[in-house]
Design a protein around this motif. Sequence first.
Motif, PDB file in Angstrom:
ATOM      1  N   VAL A  77     -19.173  15.689 -16.789  1.00 35.56           N
ATOM      2  CA  VAL A  77     -18.172  16.645 -15.638  1.00 35.56           C
ATOM      3  C   VAL A  77     -17.895  16.257 -14.169  1.00 35.56           C
ATOM      4  CG1 VAL A  77     -16.272  18.357 -15.093  1.00 35.56           C
ATOM      5  CG2 VAL A  77     -16.792  18.091 -17.284  1.00 35.56           C
ATOM      6  N   TYR A  78     -19.685  16.870 -13.963  1.00 35.23           N
ATOM      7  CA  TYR A  78     -19.746  16.919 -12.429  1.00 35.23           C
ATOM      8  C   TYR A  78     -20.439  15.319 -12.381  1.00 35.23           C
ATOM      9  CZ  TYR A  78     -22.488  17.381  -7.750  1.00 35.23           C
ATOM     10  OH  TYR A  78     -22.384  17.086  -6.644  1.00 35.23           O
ATOM     11  N   PRO A  79     -20.496  14.470 -12.306  1.00 31.73           N
ATOM     12  CA  PRO A  79     -20.753  13.443 -12.322  1.00 31.73           C
ATOM     13  C   PRO A  79     -19.680  12.199 -11.926  1.00 31.73           C
ATOM     14  CG  PRO A  79     -21.982  13.807 -13.510  1.00 31.73           C
ATOM     15  CD  PRO A  79     -21.722  15.187 -13.672  1.00 31.73           C
ATOM     16  N   LYS A  80     -18.870  13.026 -13.029  1.00 29.06           N
ATOM     17  CA  LYS A  80     -17.248  11.931 -13.320  1.00 29.06           C
ATOM     18  C   LYS A  80     -16.406  12.687 -11.957  1.00 29.06           C
ATOM     19  CE  LYS A  80     -16.768  10.193 -17.272  1.00 29.06           C
ATOM     20  NZ  LYS A  80     -16.078   8.974 -17.274  1.00 29.06           N
ATOM     21  N   ILE A  81     -16.864  13.360 -11.643  1.00 31.28           N
ATOM     22  CA  ILE A  81     -15.410  14.005 -10.132  1.00 31.28           C
ATOM     23  C   ILE A  81     -16.063  13.421  -8.990  1.00 31.28           C
ATOM     24  CG2 ILE A  81     -14.994  16.507  -9.192  1.00 31.28           C
ATOM     25  CD1 ILE A  81     -15.136  17.903 -11.452  1.00 31.28           C
ATOM     26  N   LYS A  82     -17.438  13.571  -9.029  1.00 21.54           N
ATOM     27  CA  LYS A  82     -18.317  13.111  -7.457  1.00 21.54           C
ATOM     28  C   LYS A  82     -18.153  11.420  -7.269  1.00 21.54           C
ATOM     29  CE  LYS A  82     -23.253  13.038  -5.865  1.00 21.54           C
ATOM     30  NZ  LYS A  82     -24.174  13.348  -5.786  1.00 21.54           N
ATOM     31  N   ALA A  83     -18.152  11.086  -8.726  1.00 25.69           N
ATOM     32  CA  ALA A  83     -17.726   9.226  -8.905  1.00 25.69           C
ATOM     33  C   ALA A  83     -16.213   8.988  -8.143  1.00 25.69           C
ATOM     34  CB  ALA A  83     -18.177   8.719  -9.727  1.00 25.69           C
ATOM     35  N   MET A  84     -15.259  10.220  -8.582  1.00 23.64           N
ATOM     36  CA  MET A  84     -13.635   9.604  -8.264  1.00 23.64           C
ATOM     37  C   MET A  84     -14.069   9.959  -7.200  1.00 23.64           C
ATOM     38  SD  MET A  84     -10.944  11.166  -9.880  1.00 23.64           S
ATOM     39  CE  MET A  84     -11.031  13.311  -9.634  1.00 23.64           C
ATOM     40  N   ASN A  85     -13.983  11.343  -6.313  1.00 26.62           N
ATOM     41  CA  ASN A  85     -14.104  11.755  -5.235  1.00 26.62           C
ATOM     42  C   ASN A  85     -14.552  10.480  -3.658  1.00 26.62           C
ATOM     43  OD1 ASN A  85     -12.370  14.406  -5.640  1.00 26.62           O
ATOM     44  ND2 ASN A  85     -14.790  15.326  -5.615  1.00 26.62           N
ATOM     45  N   SER A  86     -16.139   9.930  -4.262  1.00 23.23           N
ATOM     46  CA  SER A  86     -16.327   9.080  -3.710  1.00 23.23           C
ATOM     47  C   SER A  86     -15.554   8.257  -3.982  1.00 23.23           C
ATOM     48  CB  SER A  86     -17.628   8.890  -4.371  1.00 23.23           C
ATOM     49  OG  SER A  86     -18.737   9.939  -3.986  1.00 23.23           O
ATOM     50  N   SER A  87     -14.899   7.997  -4.157  1.00 20.23           N
ATOM     51  CA  SER A  87     -13.912   6.173  -4.826  1.00 20.23           C
ATOM     52  C   SER A  87     -12.901   6.944  -4.269  1.00 20.23           C
ATOM     53  CB  SER A  87     -13.270   6.312  -5.938  1.00 20.23           C
ATOM     54  OG  SER A  87     -14.078   5.372  -7.165  1.00 20.23           O
ATOM     55  N   ILE A  88     -11.948   8.177  -3.689  1.00 13.52           N
ATOM     56  CA  ILE A  88     -11.549   8.436  -2.743  1.00 13.52           C
ATOM     57  C   ILE A  88     -11.979   8.351  -1.532  1.00 13.52           C
ATOM     58  CG2 ILE A  88      -9.466  10.451  -1.662  1.00 13.52           C
ATOM     59  CD1 ILE A  88      -9.993  11.300  -4.802  1.00 13.52           C
ATOM     60  N   GLU A  89     -12.769   8.686  -1.234  1.00 12.27           N
ATOM     61  CA  GLU A  89     -13.466   8.365   0.568  1.00 12.27           C
ATOM     62  C   GLU A  89     -13.773   7.363   1.110  1.00 12.27           C
ATOM     63  OE1 GLU A  89     -17.638  10.785   2.608  1.00 12.27           O
ATOM     64  OE2 GLU A  89     -16.574  11.726   0.581  1.00 12.27           O
ATOM     65  N   ARG A  90     -13.875   6.196   0.175  1.00 11.35           N
ATOM     66  CA  ARG A  90     -13.660   5.385   0.454  1.00 11.35           C
ATOM     67  C   ARG A  90     -13.055   4.285   1.191  1.00 11.35           C
ATOM     68  NH1 ARG A  90     -18.610   4.966  -3.221  1.00 11.35           N
ATOM     69  NH2 ARG A  90     -16.816   4.416  -4.903  1.00 11.35           N
ATOM     70  N   GLY A  91     -11.790   4.664  -0.146  1.00  9.09           N
ATOM     71  CA  GLY A  91     -10.186   4.333  -0.214  1.00  9.09           C
ATOM     72  C   GLY A  91      -9.788   4.492   1.828  1.00  9.09           C
ATOM     73  N   GLU A  92     -10.158   5.787   1.735  1.00  6.44           N
ATOM     74  CA  GLU A  92      -9.558   6.569   2.384  1.00  6.44           C
ATOM     75  C   GLU A  92     -10.220   5.921   4.292  1.00  6.44           C
ATOM     76  OE1 GLU A  92      -6.879   8.134   4.627  1.00  6.44           O
ATOM     77  OE2 GLU A  92      -7.097   8.462   2.631  1.00  6.44           O
ATOM     78  N   LYS A  93     -11.571   5.895   4.430  1.00  2.00           N
ATOM     79  CA  LYS A  93     -12.287   5.008   5.212  1.00  2.00           C
ATOM     80  C   LYS A  93     -11.498   3.461   5.073  1.00  2.00           C
ATOM     81  CE  LYS A  93     -15.748   7.747   5.179  1.00  2.00           C
ATOM     82  NZ  LYS A  93     -17.713   7.514   5.243  1.00  2.00           N
TER      83      LYS A  93
ATOM     84  N   GLY B  70      -7.877  -0.091   8.388  1.00  2.00           N
ATOM     85  CA  GLY B  70      -6.849  -0.979   7.714  1.00  2.00           C
ATOM     86  C   GLY B  70      -7.544  -2.617   7.419  1.00  2.00           C
ATOM     87  N   ALA B  71      -8.147  -2.312   6.517  1.00  2.00           N
ATOM     88  CA  ALA B  71      -8.470  -2.866   4.862  1.00  2.00           C
ATOM     89  C   ALA B  71      -8.119  -2.082   3.790  1.00  2.00           C
ATOM     90  CB  ALA B  71     -10.118  -2.780   4.550  1.00  2.00           C
ATOM     91  N   THR B  72      -6.196  -2.938   3.672  1.00  2.27           N
ATOM     92  CA  THR B  72      -5.881  -2.157   3.276  1.00  2.27           C
ATOM     93  C   THR B  72      -6.232  -2.560   1.391  1.00  2.27           C
ATOM     94  OG1 THR B  72      -3.589  -4.198   3.048  1.00  2.27           O
ATOM     95  CG2 THR B  72      -3.384  -2.062   4.511  1.00  2.27           C
ATOM     96  N   TYR B  73      -6.447  -3.693   1.193  1.00  2.00           N
ATOM     97  CA  TYR B  73      -6.532  -4.290  -0.601  1.00  2.00           C
ATOM     98  C   TYR B  73      -7.535  -3.334  -0.591  1.00  2.00           C
ATOM     99  CZ  TYR B  73      -3.238  -6.998   0.073  1.00  2.00           C
ATOM    100  OH  TYR B  73      -1.702  -7.959   0.746  1.00  2.00           O
ATOM    101  N   SER B  74      -9.344  -3.316  -0.320  1.00  2.94           N
ATOM    102  CA  SER B  74     -10.119  -2.595  -0.280  1.00  2.94           C
ATOM    103  C   SER B  74     -10.206  -0.935  -0.201  1.00  2.94           C
ATOM    104  CB  SER B  74     -11.418  -2.473   0.654  1.00  2.94           C
ATOM    105  OG  SER B  74     -12.030  -3.065   1.078  1.00  2.94           O
ATOM    106  N   ALA B  75      -9.221  -0.599   0.098  1.00  2.00           N
ATOM    107  CA  ALA B  75      -7.943   0.945  -0.244  1.00  2.00           C
ATOM    108  C   ALA B  75      -7.693   1.549  -1.225  1.00  2.00           C
ATOM    109  CB  ALA B  75      -7.328   1.087   1.114  1.00  2.00           C
TER     110      ALA B  75
END
Length: 251
Positions: free
Chosen positions: A88-104, A109-114
């Motif tokens: 569970v913890y690795p899954k949550i961590k990976a998902m939150n990392s994706s969200i963080e990268r998406g927000e950055k 302005g890199a909308t396709y990467s987001a």
Amino acid sequence: MTSAQHATDRKKIQGVFSSQSVQKIGTGTTVRRTISKMYWMAQELDDGKVEVQALNKSYVPSGPKSVVEMEEFLSKYSPEPEFYVSTVYPKIKAMNSSIERGEKARQAGATYSAEFEFQNALDVDEENVKANFGLGLTYMERGESTKANDIFERLVKLDAAFQTEHKHLFNEFGINLRKTGMQDQAIDYYQRALQMTTQDENLHYNIARAYFEKGMLEKCADHLTKALALNKDHAEAQKFFEFVKKQLAAQ
């Protein structure tokens, strides 16, 4: 030591737990019993009850939360600390990392990467509020109103989208709905928020803005009146109300 003192001294319950239920499959002589196991994220509340949220097929907490009495919780739920650490913890961590990268990426302005990062997060949990907000804002920034509307439809059904912890993204999303010409959606969105909290003058102010842009001055004035009833010192609402009253008088 009393039991009350003991309760305050111990650590609160928090982590992954499992519950089991017996199901009957078939009928008559072919009937057989199967045991199904469900996993839950659990957190003890200040009142001693326990809030539980089911883990989805990707093993992250998702969907509605419910509250159970401590006695029921202790009798029906079993701790799964190893499963939390290994899965569970690795899954949550990976998902939150994706969200963080998406927000950055979105802010840069890199909308396709987001979009790519937010979609990765939603593949794990399609009801993740931050990922839905991020993807919706990404689509609005790209002018893709049909896709943005699909995200809007999803978000208005999620109670969690209107909770305090998401206030920043919630406000940004609502403002962008209005600014990108999605006035009807903005009104529905803010009306949905009012079901969760009626004591927010900014919600009424934002609904008033959307009604004004639709040319519905009376409804605009009605919500400005409600905003000022909640906060008579709301400067923007005061100025806006004076302007709208003049517009109405001129009709």
